[in-house]
Design a protein around this motif. Structure first.
Motif, PDB file in Angstrom:
ATOM      1  N   ILE A 158      -5.942 -49.006 -31.172  1.00  0.00           N
ATOM      2  CA  ILE A 158      -4.872 -49.610 -31.966  1.00  0.00           C
ATOM      3  C   ILE A 158      -4.274 -48.525 -32.857  1.00  0.00           C
ATOM      4  CG2 ILE A 158      -4.300 -51.330 -33.734  1.00  0.00           C
ATOM      5  CD1 ILE A 158      -5.146 -52.618 -31.112  1.00  0.00           C
ATOM      6  N   ALA A 159      -2.952 -48.444 -32.898  1.00  0.00           N
ATOM      7  CA  ALA A 159      -2.242 -47.507 -33.769  1.00  0.00           C
ATOM      8  C   ALA A 159      -1.556 -48.299 -34.875  1.00  0.00           C
ATOM      9  CB  ALA A 159      -1.210 -46.717 -32.977  1.00  0.00           C
ATOM     10  N   ALA A 160      -1.793 -47.896 -36.115  1.00  0.00           N
ATOM     11  CA  ALA A 160      -1.190 -48.560 -37.270  1.00  0.00           C
ATOM     12  C   ALA A 160      -0.235 -47.606 -37.974  1.00  0.00           C
ATOM     13  CB  ALA A 160      -2.269 -49.011 -38.247  1.00  0.00           C
ATOM     14  N   ALA A 161       0.873 -48.162 -38.437  1.00  0.00           N
ATOM     15  CA  ALA A 161       1.874 -47.388 -39.172  1.00  0.00           C
ATOM     16  C   ALA A 161       1.786 -47.726 -40.653  1.00  0.00           C
ATOM     17  CB  ALA A 161       3.271 -47.710 -38.651  1.00  0.00           C
ATOM     18  N   VAL A 162       1.595 -46.713 -41.474  1.00  0.00           N
ATOM     19  CA  VAL A 162       1.575 -46.884 -42.917  1.00  0.00           C
ATOM     20  C   VAL A 162       2.963 -46.455 -43.400  1.00  0.00           C
ATOM     21  CG1 VAL A 162       0.413 -46.274 -45.070  1.00  0.00           C
ATOM     22  CG2 VAL A 162      -0.904 -46.428 -42.930  1.00  0.00           C
ATOM     23  N   VAL A 163       3.846 -47.450 -43.531  1.00  0.00           N
ATOM     24  CA  VAL A 163       5.263 -47.199 -43.811  1.00  0.00           C
ATOM     25  C   VAL A 163       5.520 -47.384 -45.305  1.00  0.00           C
ATOM     26  CG1 VAL A 163       7.633 -47.869 -43.278  1.00  0.00           C
ATOM     27  CG2 VAL A 163       5.854 -48.091 -41.522  1.00  0.00           C
ATOM     28  N   PHE A 184      -1.145 -53.504 -41.746  1.00  0.00           N
ATOM     29  CA  PHE A 184      -0.009 -52.633 -41.464  1.00  0.00           C
ATOM     30  C   PHE A 184       0.514 -52.955 -40.067  1.00  0.00           C
ATOM     31  CE2 PHE A 184      -2.969 -50.101 -44.148  1.00  0.00           C
ATOM     32  CZ  PHE A 184      -2.198 -50.116 -45.302  1.00  0.00           C
ATOM     33  N   PRO A 185       1.814 -52.710 -39.811  1.00  0.00           N
ATOM     34  CA  PRO A 185       2.303 -52.883 -38.437  1.00  0.00           C
ATOM     35  C   PRO A 185       1.413 -52.081 -37.486  1.00  0.00           C
ATOM     36  CG  PRO A 185       4.122 -52.399 -39.924  1.00  0.00           C
ATOM     37  CD  PRO A 185       2.852 -52.192 -40.704  1.00  0.00           C
ATOM     38  N   ALA A 186       0.994 -52.707 -36.396  1.00  0.00           N
ATOM     39  CA  ALA A 186       0.042 -52.039 -35.506  1.00  0.00           C
ATOM     40  C   ALA A 186       0.019 -52.713 -34.148  1.00  0.00           C
ATOM     41  CB  ALA A 186      -1.364 -52.074 -36.122  1.00  0.00           C
ATOM     42  N   GLY A 187      -0.460 -51.975 -33.178  1.00  0.00           N
ATOM     43  CA  GLY A 187      -0.628 -52.536 -31.844  1.00  0.00           C
ATOM     44  C   GLY A 187      -1.324 -51.552 -30.934  1.00  0.00           C
ATOM     45  N   ALA A 229       2.860 -44.709 -30.616  1.00  0.00           N
ATOM     46  CA  ALA A 229       2.531 -46.134 -30.604  1.00  0.00           C
ATOM     47  C   ALA A 229       2.795 -46.767 -31.965  1.00  0.00           C
ATOM     48  CB  ALA A 229       1.076 -46.347 -30.186  1.00  0.00           C
ATOM     49  N   ALA A 230       2.448 -46.073 -33.037  1.00  0.00           N
ATOM     50  CA  ALA A 230       2.688 -46.601 -34.383  1.00  0.00           C
ATOM     51  C   ALA A 230       4.184 -46.801 -34.624  1.00  0.00           C
ATOM     52  CB  ALA A 230       2.093 -45.664 -35.433  1.00  0.00           C
ATOM     53  N   VAL A 231       4.992 -45.841 -34.205  1.00  0.00           N
ATOM     54  CA  VAL A 231       6.447 -45.931 -34.354  1.00  0.00           C
ATOM     55  C   VAL A 231       6.995 -47.086 -33.512  1.00  0.00           C
ATOM     56  CG1 VAL A 231       8.605 -44.731 -33.760  1.00  0.00           C
ATOM     57  CG2 VAL A 231       6.785 -43.514 -34.991  1.00  0.00           C
ATOM     58  N   ARG A 232       6.564 -47.174 -32.257  1.00  0.00           N
ATOM     59  CA  ARG A 232       7.036 -48.230 -31.349  1.00  0.00           C
ATOM     60  C   ARG A 232       6.659 -49.621 -31.873  1.00  0.00           C
ATOM     61  NH1 ARG A 232       4.195 -50.897 -28.117  1.00  0.00           N
ATOM     62  NH2 ARG A 232       2.527 -49.356 -27.890  1.00  0.00           N
ATOM     63  N   GLU A 233       5.413 -49.779 -32.271  1.00  0.00           N
ATOM     64  CA  GLU A 233       4.955 -51.086 -32.746  1.00  0.00           C
ATOM     65  C   GLU A 233       5.703 -51.519 -34.000  1.00  0.00           C
ATOM     66  OE1 GLU A 233       2.993 -53.451 -31.598  1.00  0.00           O
ATOM     67  OE2 GLU A 233       2.317 -52.405 -29.800  1.00  0.00           O
ATOM     68  N   THR A 234       5.997 -50.586 -34.893  1.00  0.00           N
ATOM     69  CA  THR A 234       6.745 -50.928 -36.105  1.00  0.00           C
ATOM     70  C   THR A 234       8.118 -51.473 -35.742  1.00  0.00           C
ATOM     71  OG1 THR A 234       5.575 -49.247 -37.376  1.00  0.00           O
ATOM     72  CG2 THR A 234       7.658 -50.045 -38.296  1.00  0.00           C
ATOM     73  N   LEU A 261     -11.028 -49.237 -32.030  1.00  0.00           N
ATOM     74  CA  LEU A 261     -10.700 -47.876 -32.422  1.00  0.00           C
ATOM     75  C   LEU A 261      -9.302 -47.897 -33.028  1.00  0.00           C
ATOM     76  CD1 LEU A 261     -11.408 -44.871 -32.444  1.00  0.00           C
ATOM     77  CD2 LEU A 261     -10.433 -44.722 -30.145  1.00  0.00           C
ATOM     78  N   MET A 262      -9.179 -47.445 -34.261  1.00  0.00           N
ATOM     79  CA  MET A 262      -7.921 -47.490 -35.005  1.00  0.00           C
ATOM     80  C   MET A 262      -7.470 -46.086 -35.369  1.00  0.00           C
ATOM     81  SD  MET A 262      -7.074 -50.750 -35.871  1.00  0.00           S
ATOM     82  CE  MET A 262      -5.867 -50.286 -37.094  1.00  0.00           C
ATOM     83  N   SER A 263      -6.170 -45.846 -35.275  1.00  0.00           N
ATOM     84  CA  SER A 263      -5.597 -44.624 -35.837  1.00  0.00           C
ATOM     85  C   SER A 263      -4.506 -45.049 -36.807  1.00  0.00           C
ATOM     86  CB  SER A 263      -5.040 -43.707 -34.755  1.00  0.00           C
ATOM     87  OG  SER A 263      -3.825 -44.207 -34.271  1.00  0.00           O
ATOM     88  N   TYR A 264      -4.348 -44.286 -37.853  1.00  0.00           N
ATOM     89  CA  TYR A 264      -3.373 -44.592 -38.904  1.00  0.00           C
ATOM     90  C   TYR A 264      -2.426 -43.414 -39.033  1.00  0.00           C
ATOM     91  CZ  TYR A 264      -6.908 -48.062 -40.122  1.00  0.00           C
ATOM     92  OH  TYR A 264      -7.803 -49.100 -40.080  1.00  0.00           O
ATOM     93  N   THR A 265      -1.127 -43.718 -39.082  1.00  0.00           N
ATOM     94  CA  THR A 265      -0.098 -42.686 -39.181  1.00  0.00           C
ATOM     95  C   THR A 265       0.835 -43.016 -40.335  1.00  0.00           C
ATOM     96  OG1 THR A 265      -0.165 -42.310 -36.793  1.00  0.00           O
ATOM     97  CG2 THR A 265       1.786 -41.529 -37.963  1.00  0.00           C
TER      98      THR A 265
END
Length: 137
Positions: free
Chosen positions: A12-17, A39-42, A53-58, A83-87
């Motif tokens: 899962i990729a999360a965007a910290v906007v 956070f927006p994520a997917g 992925a974080a950009v796309r999901e947002t 498994l999570m990544s944060y951007t």
């Protein structure tokens, strides 16, 4: 980064906007344990970088166009086992709204002092440290 966790489920990729001193949080229609606001994520798609992925999901979830600024880290989420990544991301266009009505019920721009009202649990330390620096107190 591995694209899947040990059970073979996609990462899962999360965007910290952050925009104008607030962080974007979304409320899922279906909570994952304690996780209602997040956070927006997917899921990261095959061949896709976590930042992409974080950009796309947002954009898919909120209609905002953002760009990845820097990775904040990754972990296996203690509540979901995913498994999570944060951007860290910044807004480059659009207006935040609920673009994916199947997945989201609400969204909010949250001030630093309000984060614990939306996420009543400790955030991933690198995310919290980033927000402590970039959000107005």
């Amino acid at each position: 980064m591995e694209q899947q966790n040990a059970e073979g489920r996609p990462a899962i990729a999360a965007a910290v906007v952050v925009h104008e001193g607030r962080v974007l949080m979304v409320r899922r229609r279906v909570s994952e344990g304690r996780l209602s606001w997040q956070f927006p994520a997917g899921e990261v798609e095959p061949g896709e970088a976590r930042e992409e992925a974080a950009v796309r999901e947002t954009e898919e979830e909120t209609g905002l166009t953002v760009k990845a600024v820097k990775p904040l880290g990754e972990r296996v989420h203690p509540d979901t086992g995913r498994l999570m990544s944060y951007t860290a991301c910044e807004v480059i266009g659009g207006h935040a709204h609920i673009a994916d009505t199947d997945e989201l019920s609400e969204l909010a721009w949250v001030a630093h002092v309000e984060i614990s009202q939306y996420a009543p649990y400790p955030l991933f330390a690198p995310v919290q440290e980033h927000l402590d620096v970039v959000l107005e107190r």
